[in-house]
Design a protein around this motif. Structure first.
Motif, PDB file in Angstrom:
ATOM      1  N   MET A   1       0.839  -1.201   0.000  1.00  0.00           N
ATOM      2  CA  MET A   1       0.000   0.000   0.000  1.00  0.00           C
ATOM      3  C   MET A   1       0.883   1.264   0.000  1.00  0.00           C
ATOM      4  SD  MET A   1      -3.200  -1.062  -0.005  1.00  0.00           S
ATOM      5  CE  MET A   1      -4.462  -0.148   0.763  1.00  0.00           C
ATOM      6  N   LEU A   2       1.439   1.658   1.177  1.00  0.00           N
ATOM      7  CA  LEU A   2       2.362   2.785   1.185  1.00  0.00           C
ATOM      8  C   LEU A   2       3.741   2.294   0.761  1.00  0.00           C
ATOM      9  CD1 LEU A   2       1.539   4.624   4.544  1.00  0.00           C
ATOM     10  CD2 LEU A   2       0.939   5.331   2.233  1.00  0.00           C
ATOM     11  N   PRO A   3       4.406   3.027  -0.131  1.00  0.00           N
ATOM     12  CA  PRO A   3       5.747   2.613  -0.551  1.00  0.00           C
ATOM     13  C   PRO A   3       6.733   2.644   0.618  1.00  0.00           C
ATOM     14  CG  PRO A   3       4.858   4.329  -1.994  1.00  0.00           C
ATOM     15  CD  PRO A   3       3.928   4.205  -0.831  1.00  0.00           C
ATOM     16  N   LYS A   4       7.618   1.660   0.653  1.00  0.00           N
ATOM     17  CA  LYS A   4       8.604   1.555   1.728  1.00  0.00           C
ATOM     18  C   LYS A   4       9.454   2.818   1.834  1.00  0.00           C
ATOM     19  CE  LYS A   4      12.426  -1.278   3.471  1.00  0.00           C
ATOM     20  NZ  LYS A   4      12.854  -0.199   4.298  1.00  0.00           N
ATOM     21  N   GLU A   5       9.835   3.396   0.687  1.00  0.00           N
ATOM     22  CA  GLU A   5      10.667   4.607   0.697  1.00  0.00           C
ATOM     23  C   GLU A   5       9.939   5.754   1.397  1.00  0.00           C
ATOM     24  OE1 GLU A   5       9.691   3.110  -2.357  1.00  0.00           O
ATOM     25  OE2 GLU A   5      11.432   1.772  -2.263  1.00  0.00           O
ATOM     26  N   LEU A   6       8.631   5.863   1.175  1.00  0.00           N
ATOM     27  CA  LEU A   6       7.844   6.921   1.816  1.00  0.00           C
ATOM     28  C   LEU A   6       7.743   6.661   3.314  1.00  0.00           C
ATOM     29  CD1 LEU A   6       6.110   9.475   1.647  1.00  0.00           C
ATOM     30  CD2 LEU A   6       4.148   8.002   1.147  1.00  0.00           C
ATOM     31  N   ILE A   7       7.493   5.422   3.702  1.00  0.00           N
ATOM     32  CA  ILE A   7       7.427   5.073   5.127  1.00  0.00           C
ATOM     33  C   ILE A   7       8.734   5.424   5.811  1.00  0.00           C
ATOM     34  CG2 ILE A   7       7.304   3.146   6.770  1.00  0.00           C
ATOM     35  CD1 ILE A   7       5.350   1.800   4.772  1.00  0.00           C
ATOM     36  N   ASP A   8       9.845   5.016   5.230  1.00  0.00           N
ATOM     37  CA  ASP A   8      11.158   5.295   5.817  1.00  0.00           C
ATOM     38  C   ASP A   8      11.394   6.795   5.934  1.00  0.00           C
ATOM     39  OD1 ASP A   8      11.585   2.565   5.940  1.00  0.00           O
ATOM     40  OD2 ASP A   8      12.881   2.506   4.164  1.00  0.00           O
ATOM     41  N   PHE A   9      11.031   7.551   4.892  1.00  0.00           N
ATOM     42  CA  PHE A   9      11.217   8.998   4.927  1.00  0.00           C
ATOM     43  C   PHE A   9      10.347   9.639   6.010  1.00  0.00           C
ATOM     44  CE2 PHE A   9      10.133  13.308   3.441  1.00  0.00           C
ATOM     45  CZ  PHE A   9      11.396  13.876   3.549  1.00  0.00           C
ATOM     46  N   MET A  10       9.073   9.265   6.070  1.00  0.00           N
ATOM     47  CA  MET A  10       8.177   9.837   7.078  1.00  0.00           C
ATOM     48  C   MET A  10       8.689   9.570   8.480  1.00  0.00           C
ATOM     49  SD  MET A  10       4.450   8.939   5.402  1.00  0.00           S
ATOM     50  CE  MET A  10       3.454   9.756   6.653  1.00  0.00           C
ATOM     51  N   ARG A  11       9.182   8.386   8.716  1.00  0.00           N
ATOM     52  CA  ARG A  11       9.713   8.041  10.036  1.00  0.00           C
ATOM     53  C   ARG A  11      10.970   8.834  10.360  1.00  0.00           C
ATOM     54  NH1 ARG A  11       8.882   1.443   9.982  1.00  0.00           N
ATOM     55  NH2 ARG A  11       6.623   1.505  10.355  1.00  0.00           N
ATOM     56  N   SER A  12      11.775   9.123   9.350  1.00  0.00           N
ATOM     57  CA  SER A  12      13.055   9.797   9.587  1.00  0.00           C
ATOM     58  C   SER A  12      12.911  11.284   9.888  1.00  0.00           C
ATOM     59  CB  SER A  12      13.994   9.602   8.394  1.00  0.00           C
ATOM     60  OG  SER A  12      13.584  10.388   7.290  1.00  0.00           O
ATOM     61  N   VAL A  13      11.864  11.924   9.365  1.00  0.00           N
ATOM     62  CA  VAL A  13      11.741  13.377   9.541  1.00  0.00           C
ATOM     63  C   VAL A  13      10.974  13.789  10.797  1.00  0.00           C
ATOM     64  CG1 VAL A  13      11.985  13.889   7.098  1.00  0.00           C
ATOM     65  CG2 VAL A  13       9.700  13.581   8.055  1.00  0.00           C
ATOM     66  N   GLY A  14      10.341  12.874  11.470  1.00  0.00           N
ATOM     67  CA  GLY A  14       9.558  13.244  12.655  1.00  0.00           C
ATOM     68  C   GLY A  14       8.216  13.806  12.248  1.00  0.00           C
ATOM     69  N   VAL A  15       8.026  15.115  12.416  1.00  0.00           N
ATOM     70  CA  VAL A  15       6.756  15.711  12.003  1.00  0.00           C
ATOM     71  C   VAL A  15       6.683  15.700  10.476  1.00  0.00           C
ATOM     72  CG1 VAL A  15       6.416  17.124  14.061  1.00  0.00           C
ATOM     73  CG2 VAL A  15       7.672  18.070  12.141  1.00  0.00           C
ATOM     74  N   PHE A  16       5.520  15.320   9.953  1.00  0.00           N
ATOM     75  CA  PHE A  16       5.340  15.184   8.512  1.00  0.00           C
ATOM     76  C   PHE A  16       3.980  15.758   8.148  1.00  0.00           C
ATOM     77  CE2 PHE A  16       4.175  13.106   4.580  1.00  0.00           C
ATOM     78  CZ  PHE A  16       5.365  13.122   3.858  1.00  0.00           C
ATOM     79  N   PRO A  17       3.958  16.882   7.454  1.00  0.00           N
ATOM     80  CA  PRO A  17       2.677  17.521   7.121  1.00  0.00           C
ATOM     81  C   PRO A  17       1.836  16.716   6.133  1.00  0.00           C
ATOM     82  CG  PRO A  17       4.533  19.017   6.800  1.00  0.00           C
ATOM     83  CD  PRO A  17       5.102  17.662   7.011  1.00  0.00           C
ATOM     84  N   ILE A  18       0.546  16.634   6.428  1.00  0.00           N
ATOM     85  CA  ILE A  18      -0.430  16.013   5.527  1.00  0.00           C
ATOM     86  C   ILE A  18      -1.692  16.863   5.518  1.00  0.00           C
ATOM     87  CG2 ILE A  18       0.416  13.662   5.933  1.00  0.00           C
ATOM     88  CD1 ILE A  18      -2.242  13.252   7.598  1.00  0.00           C
ATOM     89  N   VAL A  19      -2.553  16.589   4.571  1.00  0.00           N
ATOM     90  CA  VAL A  19      -3.880  17.209   4.525  1.00  0.00           C
ATOM     91  C   VAL A  19      -4.888  16.104   4.845  1.00  0.00           C
ATOM     92  CG1 VAL A  19      -5.561  18.420   3.107  1.00  0.00           C
ATOM     93  CG2 VAL A  19      -3.108  18.906   2.836  1.00  0.00           C
ATOM     94  N   LEU A  20      -5.682  16.320   5.876  1.00  0.00           N
ATOM     95  CA  LEU A  20      -6.652  15.343   6.368  1.00  0.00           C
ATOM     96  C   LEU A  20      -8.067  15.843   6.102  1.00  0.00           C
ATOM     97  CD1 LEU A  20      -7.461  12.870   8.196  1.00  0.00           C
ATOM     98  CD2 LEU A  20      -7.292  14.457  10.136  1.00  0.00           C
ATOM     99  N   THR A  21      -8.878  14.989   5.482  1.00  0.00           N
ATOM    100  CA  THR A  21     -10.286  15.312   5.266  1.00  0.00           C
ATOM    101  C   THR A  21     -11.136  14.276   5.981  1.00  0.00           C
ATOM    102  OG1 THR A  21      -9.823  16.315   3.122  1.00  0.00           O
ATOM    103  CG2 THR A  21     -12.098  15.677   3.543  1.00  0.00           C
ATOM    104  N   THR A  22     -12.115  14.771   6.736  1.00  0.00           N
ATOM    105  CA  THR A  22     -13.053  13.907   7.455  1.00  0.00           C
ATOM    106  C   THR A  22     -14.471  14.332   7.085  1.00  0.00           C
ATOM    107  OG1 THR A  22     -13.086  15.410   9.374  1.00  0.00           O
ATOM    108  CG2 THR A  22     -11.458  13.608   9.399  1.00  0.00           C
ATOM    109  N   THR A  23     -15.430  13.534   7.534  1.00  0.00           N
ATOM    110  CA  THR A  23     -16.829  13.865   7.291  1.00  0.00           C
ATOM    111  C   THR A  23     -17.630  13.611   8.563  1.00  0.00           C
ATOM    112  OG1 THR A  23     -18.747  13.438   5.887  1.00  0.00           O
ATOM    113  CG2 THR A  23     -17.352  11.563   6.358  1.00  0.00           C
ATOM    114  N   ASP A  24     -18.622  14.451   8.788  1.00  0.00           N
ATOM    115  CA  ASP A  24     -19.477  14.230   9.950  1.00  0.00           C
ATOM    116  C   ASP A  24     -20.655  13.336   9.563  1.00  0.00           C
ATOM    117  OD1 ASP A  24     -21.427  15.844   8.716  1.00  0.00           O
ATOM    118  OD2 ASP A  24     -21.002  17.586   9.971  1.00  0.00           O
ATOM    119  N   LYS A  25     -21.553  13.080  10.504  1.00  0.00           N
ATOM    120  CA  LYS A  25     -22.675  12.168  10.247  1.00  0.00           C
ATOM    121  C   LYS A  25     -23.649  12.695   9.204  1.00  0.00           C
ATOM    122  CE  LYS A  25     -25.244  13.913  14.190  1.00  0.00           C
ATOM    123  NZ  LYS A  25     -25.702  13.656  15.526  1.00  0.00           N
TER     124      LYS A  25
END
Length: 144
Positions: A1-25
């Motif tokens: 699913m997530l590429p290993k290179e991306l996982i390794d990079f995310m773990r190495s940098v600590g804080v990692f910005p993303i955009v999160l979208t949620t929905t209410d009921k």
């Protein structure tokens, strides 16, 4: 699913910005920017955010999430379900909850002839020592 290179990079940098979208009921969408993200494995992300945030309330209500991840040559749209893993990180002075996102679908969001040249530029402002200490407390909780 997530590429290993991306996982390794995310773990190495600590804080990692993303955009999160949620929905209410009622189906109302809410999008926000967060940085406390940890790839637990290739199908699981752990997120931390204020317990009082609209996104936290939405994830408890519906569990539906969409996440945009940007990195060098990468723009991924992740779709999945979230569950509350930890109501509050006790070591943090204000209420921060931990959610675990089970990734069900990953889409390449890049279009032909375009690429991303790096991660979302992000830096703390204000008291950098306190921000770093807070980040370490939260990331420690995300790692489990």
């Amino acid at each position: 699913m997530l590429p290993k290179e991306l996982i390794d990079f995310m773990r190495s940098v600590g804080v990692f910005p993303i955009v999160l979208t949620t929905t209410d009921k009622n189906g109302e969408l809410h999008t926000t920017f967060i940085t406390w993200v940890y790839p637990f494995d290739d199908k699981t992300l752990r997120l931390a955010l204020s317990s009082n945030a609209k996104s936290a309330k939405n994830m408890q209500e519906t569990g539906k999430v969409a996440i945009m991840v940007f990195s060098a040559n990468t723009a991924l749209a992740l779709y999945g379900s979230a569950r509350l893993l930890l109501e509050r990180i006790e070591e943090v002075k204000f209420p921060v909850s931990v959610f675990e996102v089970s990734i069900q679908k990953v889409e390449d969001a890049l279009f032909p002839g375009g690429t991303v040249v790096g991660t979302i530029p992000f830096m703390h402002t204000g008291n950098l020592q306190k921000a770093g200490e807070l980040d370490e407390l939260v990331l420690s909780a995300l790692r489990g």
